[in-house]
Design a protein around this motif. Structure first.
Motif, PDB file in Angstrom:
ATOM      1  N   TYR A 191     -26.666  -0.076 -15.107  1.00  0.00           N
ATOM      2  CA  TYR A 191     -25.864   1.260 -15.491  1.00  0.00           C
ATOM      3  C   TYR A 191     -27.164   2.236 -15.825  1.00  0.00           C
ATOM      4  O   TYR A 191     -26.856   3.266 -16.360  1.00  0.00           O
ATOM      5  CB  TYR A 191     -25.144   1.052 -16.651  1.00  0.00           C
ATOM      6  N   GLY A 192     -28.330   1.603 -15.418  1.00  0.00           N
ATOM      7  CA  GLY A 192     -29.536   2.578 -15.663  1.00  0.00           C
ATOM      8  C   GLY A 192     -29.841   3.000 -16.971  1.00  0.00           C
ATOM      9  O   GLY A 192     -30.808   3.953 -17.280  1.00  0.00           O
ATOM     10  N   VAL A 193     -29.673   2.074 -17.778  1.00  0.00           N
ATOM     11  CA  VAL A 193     -29.963   2.532 -19.363  1.00  0.00           C
ATOM     12  C   VAL A 193     -31.247   1.651 -19.875  1.00  0.00           C
ATOM     13  O   VAL A 193     -31.494   1.678 -20.950  1.00  0.00           O
ATOM     14  CB  VAL A 193     -28.611   2.212 -20.340  1.00  0.00           C
ATOM     15  N   TRP A 194     -31.720   0.815 -18.822  1.00  0.00           N
ATOM     16  CA  TRP A 194     -32.902  -0.054 -19.474  1.00  0.00           C
ATOM     17  C   TRP A 194     -33.957   1.004 -19.068  1.00  0.00           C
ATOM     18  O   TRP A 194     -34.309   0.909 -17.739  1.00  0.00           O
ATOM     19  CB  TRP A 194     -32.955  -1.339 -18.730  1.00  0.00           C
ATOM     20  N   VAL A 195     -34.798   1.508 -19.934  1.00  0.00           N
ATOM     21  CA  VAL A 195     -35.752   2.387 -19.400  1.00  0.00           C
ATOM     22  C   VAL A 195     -37.161   2.436 -20.376  1.00  0.00           C
ATOM     23  O   VAL A 195     -36.859   1.742 -21.489  1.00  0.00           O
ATOM     24  CB  VAL A 195     -35.277   4.122 -19.957  1.00  0.00           C
ATOM     25  N   GLU A 196     -37.923   3.054 -19.954  1.00  0.00           N
ATOM     26  CA  GLU A 196     -39.245   3.062 -20.718  1.00  0.00           C
ATOM     27  C   GLU A 196     -38.986   4.106 -21.867  1.00  0.00           C
ATOM     28  O   GLU A 196     -38.516   5.110 -21.802  1.00  0.00           O
ATOM     29  CB  GLU A 196     -40.514   3.515 -19.784  1.00  0.00           C
ATOM     30  N   LYS A 197     -39.425   3.651 -23.127  1.00  0.00           N
ATOM     31  CA  LYS A 197     -39.412   4.626 -24.288  1.00  0.00           C
ATOM     32  C   LYS A 197     -40.692   4.587 -24.717  1.00  0.00           C
ATOM     33  O   LYS A 197     -41.480   3.844 -24.584  1.00  0.00           O
ATOM     34  CB  LYS A 197     -38.281   3.933 -25.323  1.00  0.00           C
ATOM     35  N   SER A 198     -40.991   5.566 -25.792  1.00  0.00           N
ATOM     36  CA  SER A 198     -42.150   5.491 -26.481  1.00  0.00           C
ATOM     37  C   SER A 198     -41.866   5.820 -27.958  1.00  0.00           C
ATOM     38  O   SER A 198     -40.965   6.688 -28.344  1.00  0.00           O
ATOM     39  CB  SER A 198     -43.071   6.452 -25.712  1.00  0.00           C
ATOM     40  N   MET A 199     -42.687   5.226 -28.869  1.00  0.00           N
ATOM     41  CA  MET A 199     -42.454   5.636 -30.000  1.00  0.00           C
ATOM     42  C   MET A 199     -43.918   5.425 -30.730  1.00  0.00           C
ATOM     43  O   MET A 199     -44.571   4.177 -30.559  1.00  0.00           O
ATOM     44  CB  MET A 199     -41.709   4.656 -30.813  1.00  0.00           C
ATOM     45  N   TYR A 200     -44.463   6.321 -31.525  1.00  0.00           N
ATOM     46  CA  TYR A 200     -45.724   6.239 -32.132  1.00  0.00           C
ATOM     47  C   TYR A 200     -46.844   6.074 -31.176  1.00  0.00           C
ATOM     48  O   TYR A 200     -47.930   5.080 -31.395  1.00  0.00           O
ATOM     49  CB  TYR A 200     -45.846   5.216 -33.371  1.00  0.00           C
ATOM     50  N   GLY A 201     -46.740   6.429 -29.941  1.00  0.00           N
ATOM     51  CA  GLY A 201     -47.901   6.317 -28.888  1.00  0.00           C
ATOM     52  C   GLY A 201     -47.995   5.097 -28.041  1.00  0.00           C
ATOM     53  O   GLY A 201     -48.555   4.924 -27.332  1.00  0.00           O
TER      54      GLY A 201
ATOM     55  N   THR B   2     -45.643   2.599 -25.533  1.00  0.00           N
ATOM     56  CA  THR B   2     -44.398   2.634 -24.445  1.00  0.00           C
ATOM     57  C   THR B   2     -43.962   1.220 -24.510  1.00  0.00           C
ATOM     58  O   THR B   2     -44.809   0.165 -24.631  1.00  0.00           O
ATOM     59  CB  THR B   2     -45.011   3.310 -23.324  1.00  0.00           C
ATOM     60  N   TYR B   3     -42.676   1.146 -24.425  1.00  0.00           N
ATOM     61  CA  TYR B   3     -41.994  -0.181 -24.199  1.00  0.00           C
ATOM     62  C   TYR B   3     -40.920   0.118 -23.443  1.00  0.00           C
ATOM     63  O   TYR B   3     -40.127   1.348 -23.387  1.00  0.00           O
ATOM     64  CB  TYR B   3     -41.575  -0.770 -25.694  1.00  0.00           C
ATOM     65  N   MET B   4     -39.970  -0.977 -23.118  1.00  0.00           N
ATOM     66  CA  MET B   4     -38.694  -0.978 -22.324  1.00  0.00           C
ATOM     67  C   MET B   4     -37.673  -1.157 -23.458  1.00  0.00           C
ATOM     68  O   MET B   4     -37.668  -2.245 -24.299  1.00  0.00           O
ATOM     69  CB  MET B   4     -38.579  -1.990 -21.401  1.00  0.00           C
ATOM     70  N   GLY B   5     -36.546  -0.273 -23.471  1.00  0.00           N
ATOM     71  CA  GLY B   5     -35.426  -0.566 -24.023  1.00  0.00           C
ATOM     72  C   GLY B   5     -34.124   0.024 -23.679  1.00  0.00           C
ATOM     73  O   GLY B   5     -34.299   0.757 -22.725  1.00  0.00           O
ATOM     74  N   ILE B   6     -33.196  -0.160 -24.446  1.00  0.00           N
ATOM     75  CA  ILE B   6     -31.868   0.501 -24.094  1.00  0.00           C
ATOM     76  C   ILE B   6     -31.909   1.925 -24.425  1.00  0.00           C
ATOM     77  O   ILE B   6     -32.130   2.050 -25.757  1.00  0.00           O
ATOM     78  CB  ILE B   6     -30.800  -0.101 -24.581  1.00  0.00           C
TER      79      ILE B   6
END
Length: 164
Positions: A107-117, A119-123
């Motif tokens: 469904y294309g919702v597993w994406v690279e995210k970033s928080m507090y500098g 990056t990680y993979m998440g929904i």
């Protein structure tokens, strides 16, 4: 800025799935053929935003059912965690476990995210409205929880042709 992660578009055939779910259930797209449904993806059970969203869908469940739709929540949490989450908040709709990630990726919702500098993979929180023929009728990418359930219900009502 256009930032679209999902490769899926309105009108596409929804990717097939079969996942274990809360309450000892199994959710399968094949068993939903001929019936519209809401498939919503959330990052993690029992976190503030996900709890607010799940409780919102649960509170509106009768309205969704009246409109002829099932609601299914999907995360990568193990079933045991989903069962605890469902019990804690009296969630009656199925919370499906996509531990292997096949459905979130389809469904294309597993994406690279970033928080507090970092990056990680998440929904990415997203919702898909699937029509009775198994095609995507509407997509809500990058969902903001406030007002979301109401927006989905309003769109679902037009899909099923059921007056409010």
């Amino acid at each position: 800025m256009m930032d679209k992660h999902t490769p899926l578009q309105v009108g596409d055939k929804a990717p097939a799935f079969s996942m274990p779910a809360s309450g000892g259930r199994t959710v399968q797209s094949a068993s939903l053929t001929g019936k519209p449904y809401v498939l919503y993806f959330y990052p993690k059970a029992d976190t503030p935003g996900c709890t607010k969203e799940a409780c919102g869908f649960n509170e509106a469940l009768q309205a969704f059912e009246k409109a002829g739709l099932s609601v299914i929540g999907v995360s990568r949490d193990p079933v045991k965690k989903l069962d605890a989450f469902a019990t804690k908040y009296s969630l009656t709709f199925p919370l499906a476990s996509d531990e292997a990630g096949h459905v979130t990726e389809a469904y294309g919702v597993w994406v690279e995210k970033s928080m507090y500098g970092r990056t990680y993979m998440g929904i990415e929180r997203a919702t898909f409205l699937i029509d009775a023929s198994g095609h995507i009728a509407y997509i809500w990418p990058k969902v903001k929880v406030s007002g979301h359930v109401e927006a989905v219900l309003a769109q679902a009502s037009t899909l099923s042709g059921t007056p409010d």
